[in-house]
Every structure is written in C-alpha cells, then in structure tokens.
Write a protein that holds these residues in place. Sequence first.
Motif, PDB file in Angstrom:
ATOM      1  N   ARG A 105       9.714 -50.215 -30.193  1.00 15.48           N
ATOM      2  CA  ARG A 105      10.933 -49.690 -29.563  1.00 15.48           C
ATOM      3  C   ARG A 105      12.043 -49.532 -30.588  1.00 15.48           C
ATOM      4  O   ARG A 105      12.759 -48.527 -30.598  1.00 15.48           O
ATOM      5  N   GLU A 106      12.190 -50.534 -31.440  1.00 13.04           N
ATOM      6  CA  GLU A 106      13.226 -50.490 -32.478  1.00 13.04           C
ATOM      7  C   GLU A 106      12.967 -49.335 -33.448  1.00 13.04           C
ATOM      8  O   GLU A 106      13.891 -48.612 -33.827  1.00 13.04           O
ATOM      9  N   ALA A 107      11.711 -49.165 -33.836  1.00 11.59           N
ATOM     10  CA  ALA A 107      11.357 -48.076 -34.748  1.00 11.59           C
ATOM     11  C   ALA A 107      11.599 -46.719 -34.083  1.00 11.59           C
ATOM     12  O   ALA A 107      12.097 -45.786 -34.725  1.00 11.59           O
ATOM     13  N   ALA A 108      11.263 -46.605 -32.800  1.00  9.10           N
ATOM     14  CA  ALA A 108      11.487 -45.359 -32.069  1.00  9.10           C
ATOM     15  C   ALA A 108      12.980 -45.058 -31.966  1.00  9.10           C
ATOM     16  O   ALA A 108      13.412 -43.905 -32.134  1.00  9.10           O
ATOM     17  N   ARG A 109      13.781 -46.091 -31.706  1.00 11.37           N
ATOM     18  CA  ARG A 109      15.234 -45.917 -31.626  1.00 11.37           C
ATOM     19  C   ARG A 109      15.785 -45.418 -32.964  1.00 11.37           C
ATOM     20  O   ARG A 109      16.603 -44.497 -33.010  1.00 11.37           O
ATOM     21  N   GLU A 110      15.314 -46.025 -34.046  1.00  6.22           N
ATOM     22  CA  GLU A 110      15.760 -45.625 -35.386  1.00  6.22           C
ATOM     23  C   GLU A 110      15.313 -44.194 -35.691  1.00  6.22           C
ATOM     24  O   GLU A 110      16.071 -43.415 -36.266  1.00  6.22           O
ATOM     25  N   CYS A 111      14.110 -43.843 -35.280  1.00  8.84           N
ATOM     26  CA  CYS A 111      13.594 -42.493 -35.497  1.00  8.84           C
ATOM     27  C   CYS A 111      14.440 -41.468 -34.735  1.00  8.84           C
ATOM     28  O   CYS A 111      14.776 -40.403 -35.282  1.00  8.84           O
ATOM     29  N   LYS A 145      17.774 -41.048 -36.556  1.00  4.05           N
ATOM     30  CA  LYS A 145      17.631 -40.237 -37.766  1.00  4.05           C
ATOM     31  C   LYS A 145      17.428 -38.763 -37.416  1.00  4.05           C
ATOM     32  O   LYS A 145      17.973 -37.878 -38.083  1.00  4.05           O
ATOM     33  N   LYS A 146      16.656 -38.495 -36.370  1.00  4.46           N
ATOM     34  CA  LYS A 146      16.421 -37.109 -35.965  1.00  4.46           C
ATOM     35  C   LYS A 146      17.727 -36.465 -35.507  1.00  4.46           C
ATOM     36  O   LYS A 146      18.013 -35.318 -35.856  1.00  4.46           O
ATOM     37  N   GLU A 194      20.716 -37.284 -36.425  1.00  3.43           N
ATOM     38  CA  GLU A 194      21.520 -37.083 -37.636  1.00  3.43           C
ATOM     39  C   GLU A 194      21.031 -35.850 -38.403  1.00  3.43           C
ATOM     40  O   GLU A 194      21.830 -35.042 -38.874  1.00  3.43           O
ATOM     41  N   TYR A 195      19.716 -35.688 -38.504  1.00  2.61           N
ATOM     42  CA  TYR A 195      19.127 -34.551 -39.208  1.00  2.61           C
ATOM     43  C   TYR A 195      19.490 -33.239 -38.512  1.00  2.61           C
ATOM     44  O   TYR A 195      19.864 -32.254 -39.154  1.00  2.61           O
ATOM     45  N   VAL A 196      19.387 -33.212 -37.169  1.00  2.00           N
ATOM     46  CA  VAL A 196      19.714 -32.006 -36.403  1.00  2.00           C
ATOM     47  C   VAL A 196      21.193 -31.665 -36.576  1.00  2.00           C
ATOM     48  O   VAL A 196      21.552 -30.495 -36.759  1.00  2.00           O
ATOM     49  N   LYS A 197      22.043 -32.685 -36.543  1.00  2.00           N
ATOM     50  CA  LYS A 197      23.476 -32.449 -36.735  1.00  2.00           C
ATOM     51  C   LYS A 197      23.739 -31.855 -38.118  1.00  2.00           C
ATOM     52  O   LYS A 197      24.541 -30.927 -38.265  1.00  2.00           O
ATOM     53  N   CYS A 198      23.040 -32.374 -39.121  1.00  2.00           N
ATOM     54  CA  CYS A 198      23.169 -31.857 -40.485  1.00  2.00           C
ATOM     55  C   CYS A 198      22.721 -30.395 -40.544  1.00  2.00           C
ATOM     56  O   CYS A 198      23.379 -29.552 -41.177  1.00  2.00           O
ATOM     57  N   LEU A 199      21.612 -30.084 -39.883  1.00  2.00           N
ATOM     58  CA  LEU A 199      21.122 -28.703 -39.856  1.00  2.00           C
ATOM     59  C   LEU A 199      22.113 -27.785 -39.136  1.00  2.00           C
ATOM     60  O   LEU A 199      22.345 -26.649 -39.582  1.00  2.00           O
ATOM     61  N   GLU A 200      22.689 -28.257 -38.042  1.00  2.00           N
ATOM     62  CA  GLU A 200      23.674 -27.446 -37.313  1.00  2.00           C
ATOM     63  C   GLU A 200      24.894 -27.163 -38.181  1.00  2.00           C
ATOM     64  O   GLU A 200      25.418 -26.046 -38.189  1.00  2.00           O
ATOM     65  N   ASN A 201      25.342 -28.172 -38.925  1.00  2.00           N
ATOM     66  CA  ASN A 201      26.472 -27.961 -39.842  1.00  2.00           C
ATOM     67  C   ASN A 201      26.115 -26.943 -40.912  1.00  2.00           C
ATOM     68  O   ASN A 201      26.924 -26.081 -41.264  1.00  2.00           O
ATOM     69  N   ARG A 202      24.886 -27.044 -41.433  1.00  2.00           N
ATOM     70  CA  ARG A 202      24.441 -26.113 -42.476  1.00  2.00           C
ATOM     71  C   ARG A 202      24.382 -24.688 -41.932  1.00  2.00           C
ATOM     72  O   ARG A 202      24.765 -23.726 -42.603  1.00  2.00           O
ATOM     73  N   VAL A 203      23.900 -24.528 -40.691  1.00  2.00           N
ATOM     74  CA  VAL A 203      23.856 -23.213 -40.052  1.00  2.00           C
ATOM     75  C   VAL A 203      25.262 -22.642 -39.943  1.00  2.00           C
ATOM     76  O   VAL A 203      25.493 -21.461 -40.254  1.00  2.00           O
ATOM     77  N   ALA A 204      26.209 -23.475 -39.509  1.00  2.00           N
ATOM     78  CA  ALA A 204      27.592 -23.007 -39.371  1.00  2.00           C
ATOM     79  C   ALA A 204      28.155 -22.559 -40.716  1.00  2.00           C
ATOM     80  O   ALA A 204      28.794 -21.497 -40.812  1.00  2.00           O
ATOM     81  N   VAL A 205      27.906 -23.337 -41.771  1.00  2.00           N
ATOM     82  CA  VAL A 205      28.394 -22.984 -43.112  1.00  2.00           C
ATOM     83  C   VAL A 205      27.756 -21.678 -43.570  1.00  2.00           C
ATOM     84  O   VAL A 205      28.429 -20.779 -44.096  1.00  2.00           O
ATOM     85  N   LEU A 206      26.442 -21.549 -43.372  1.00  2.00           N
ATOM     86  CA  LEU A 206      25.745 -20.327 -43.807  1.00  2.00           C
ATOM     87  C   LEU A 206      26.181 -19.109 -43.002  1.00  2.00           C
ATOM     88  O   LEU A 206      26.291 -18.002 -43.558  1.00  2.00           O
TER      89      LEU A 206
END
Length: 111
Positions: free
Chosen positions: A64-70, A73-74, A76-88
């Motif tokens: 459960r802890e590993a799934a929560r961490e995963c 992270k996902k 955070e990764y999606v948010k990073c990708l969305e920011n990158r899309v906006a910049v591009l």
Amino acid sequence: MAVTGDETESAATGDMPAYQLRSPNSGLAQSIVMAASPSSMQSPSSQHAEEITRKREVRLMKNREAARECRRKKKEYVKCLENRVAVLENQNKTLIEELKALKDIYCHKAE
C-alpha cells in the motif's frame, strides 16, 4: 545437560512449563521454568498460520505504501508534463508569430 521432558506442575508462574534437567555426570535434577510467550503455547500449525498472516499483513502494508508513493510520483510526473506542454505551446505560438512577421517583412521587400 539433558532435557527429560518431565513437566512439573510446581512452576513458579503456574502456567509456564517447567522442565527437569539432569547433568550426565550427576543424577541431580534441576528444575527450570521456561519463560514462554502466549503465542508459543499454541500448536505449531496455529503459530505457522499466525506467522503467515503477520507476514501477509506486513507485505500488504508495504505494498500500500509503495502504491501510494507510485501514485504520488505519477501525479508529479503528469504535472511536470502538463507544465512542459504549456511552455512548448507558448513557445510554438511565439515562433508562429515570429514566422508571420518575417514573412511579412520578406514579402514587402520583394515588392
């Protein structure tokens, strides 16, 4: 010293087994009270089942802890990708505008 397997009822606590040990060299018996946890007084099969249950619970908790961490992270990764899309997208818009301006300048020079 050898354990004779003779349990005595005169154990100090009343509910813990006491064993008599005899030294091979002397015939004198020594009483020893075995300190035991309540789980050790259960049958081996129930101890084994409890151990399996405990290990399963620990494994599930870690999972459960590993799934929560995963998931974190996902997200955070999606948010990073969305920011990158906006910049591009902004960069693309700027480049398109710059291209139009350069085309206008080039077309006016040709005339």
